[in-house]
Design a protein around this motif. Structure first.
Motif, PDB file in Angstrom:
ATOM      1  N   ARG A  12      52.410   9.355 -11.338  1.00  0.00           N
ATOM      2  CA  ARG A  12      51.726   8.209 -10.504  1.00  0.00           C
ATOM      3  C   ARG A  12      50.213   8.211 -11.296  1.00  0.00           C
ATOM      4  O   ARG A  12      49.586   9.280 -11.398  1.00  0.00           O
ATOM      5  N   LYS A  13      49.921   6.722 -11.626  1.00  0.00           N
ATOM      6  CA  LYS A  13      48.609   6.616 -12.023  1.00  0.00           C
ATOM      7  C   LYS A  13      47.732   5.501 -11.545  1.00  0.00           C
ATOM      8  O   LYS A  13      48.403   4.672 -10.924  1.00  0.00           O
ATOM      9  N   LYS A  14      46.517   5.505 -11.707  1.00  0.00           N
ATOM     10  CA  LYS A  14      45.478   4.640 -11.437  1.00  0.00           C
ATOM     11  C   LYS A  14      45.521   3.578 -12.614  1.00  0.00           C
ATOM     12  O   LYS A  14      44.741   3.944 -13.518  1.00  0.00           O
ATOM     13  N   ILE A  15      46.191   2.434 -12.460  1.00  0.00           N
ATOM     14  CA  ILE A  15      46.346   1.630 -13.660  1.00  0.00           C
ATOM     15  C   ILE A  15      45.456   0.210 -13.443  1.00  0.00           C
ATOM     16  O   ILE A  15      45.448  -0.130 -12.529  1.00  0.00           O
ATOM     17  N   PRO A  16      44.413   0.259 -14.272  1.00  0.00           N
ATOM     18  CA  PRO A  16      43.325  -0.862 -14.027  1.00  0.00           C
ATOM     19  C   PRO A  16      44.207  -2.175 -14.031  1.00  0.00           C
ATOM     20  O   PRO A  16      45.177  -2.366 -14.794  1.00  0.00           O
ATOM     21  N   VAL A  17      43.592  -3.192 -13.258  1.00  0.00           N
ATOM     22  CA  VAL A  17      44.138  -4.456 -12.837  1.00  0.00           C
ATOM     23  C   VAL A  17      43.071  -5.535 -13.089  1.00  0.00           C
ATOM     24  O   VAL A  17      41.928  -5.040 -12.792  1.00  0.00           O
ATOM     25  N   TRP A  18      43.493  -6.643 -13.433  1.00  0.00           N
ATOM     26  CA  TRP A  18      42.556  -7.651 -13.381  1.00  0.00           C
ATOM     27  C   TRP A  18      42.272  -8.430 -12.019  1.00  0.00           C
ATOM     28  O   TRP A  18      43.185  -8.556 -11.170  1.00  0.00           O
ATOM     29  N   PRO A  77      42.099   0.971  -9.434  1.00  0.00           N
ATOM     30  CA  PRO A  77      41.946   1.281  -7.906  1.00  0.00           C
ATOM     31  C   PRO A  77      41.465   2.618  -7.755  1.00  0.00           C
ATOM     32  O   PRO A  77      41.584   3.777  -8.459  1.00  0.00           O
ATOM     33  N   ASP A  78      41.401   3.000  -6.433  1.00  0.00           N
ATOM     34  CA  ASP A  78      40.968   4.261  -5.863  1.00  0.00           C
ATOM     35  C   ASP A  78      42.059   5.014  -5.668  1.00  0.00           C
ATOM     36  O   ASP A  78      42.096   6.427  -5.998  1.00  0.00           O
ATOM     37  N   GLU A  79      43.344   4.696  -5.556  1.00  0.00           N
ATOM     38  CA  GLU A  79      44.850   5.342  -5.416  1.00  0.00           C
ATOM     39  C   GLU A  79      45.898   4.919  -6.358  1.00  0.00           C
ATOM     40  O   GLU A  79      45.596   3.715  -6.908  1.00  0.00           O
ATOM     41  N   PRO A  80      46.463   5.680  -6.772  1.00  0.00           N
ATOM     42  CA  PRO A  80      47.672   5.339  -7.842  1.00  0.00           C
ATOM     43  C   PRO A  80      48.376   4.053  -7.458  1.00  0.00           C
ATOM     44  O   PRO A  80      48.710   3.633  -6.115  1.00  0.00           O
ATOM     45  N   ASN A  81      48.594   3.447  -8.594  1.00  0.00           N
ATOM     46  CA  ASN A  81      49.262   1.824  -7.977  1.00  0.00           C
ATOM     47  C   ASN A  81      50.276   1.659  -9.026  1.00  0.00           C
ATOM     48  O   ASN A  81      50.903   0.634  -9.204  1.00  0.00           O
ATOM     49  N   GLY A  82      50.677   2.797  -9.861  1.00  0.00           N
ATOM     50  CA  GLY A  82      51.749   2.382 -10.769  1.00  0.00           C
ATOM     51  C   GLY A  82      52.587   3.816 -11.277  1.00  0.00           C
ATOM     52  O   GLY A  82      52.031   5.107 -10.874  1.00  0.00           O
TER      53      GLY A  82
END
Length: 154
Positions: free
Chosen positions: A67-73, A83-88
């Protein structure tokens, strides 16, 4: 500590990733020591024949779900945010995933302070496992060697 541990599964050597250990397993003790305390510090040596004839030929190594914090646009801010929490979920494989394929394997236990100075993160305030913390661990080790040999660093 966020390291995988050496174990056996179905009679074969393996590494169980820290993210795959339950909290109770990670803290379980036996005889006053961690039951699963053989940390894998990723100092591995492989025979070239094993690499050519076994590893390269075998495509069936397992994936680990991380589970990773994946940068998003962010369209509103018009910038990339982390994100502060894992989103992917990222599927990973590791070099030690080939351990079960080996016909023979040896493990060498070392003193952590002499052999392990991990670098997993960038230098930021309060971060661990950074180039700065690794440099300090190495410097402390060399100071110990020198004082053990009689040097006065005062």
């Amino acid at each position: 500590e966020k390291v995988g541990v050496l174990a056996t599964k179905d009679g074969k050597p393996t590494v169980v990733e820290y993210s795959e250990l339950s909290k109770s397993m990670a803290s379980a003790k036996e005889g006053g020591k961690l039951k699963y305390g053989a940390a894998n510090i990723c100092s591995h040596y492989f025979a070239m024949d094993f690499i050519k004839d076994t590893i390269i030929q075998n495509k069936d190594v397992p994936y680990h779900a991380a589970r990773k914090k994946i940068p998003v646009w962010d369209r509103k801010k018009k910038e990339t945010i982390t994100p502060d929490e894992p989103n992917g979920v990222k599927l990973e494989t590791f070099i030690f995933d080939v351990f079960p394929l080996s016909k023979s394997m040896a493990v060498y236990e070392v003193d952590r302070s002499d052999e392990f100075a991990p670098v997993k993160n960038a230098n930021t305030d309060g971060a661990t496992d950074t180039p700065d913390t690794a440099r300090k661990l190495m410097s402390d080790m060399v100071k110990k060697w020198l004082t053990d040999a009689g040097a006065n660093l005062g």
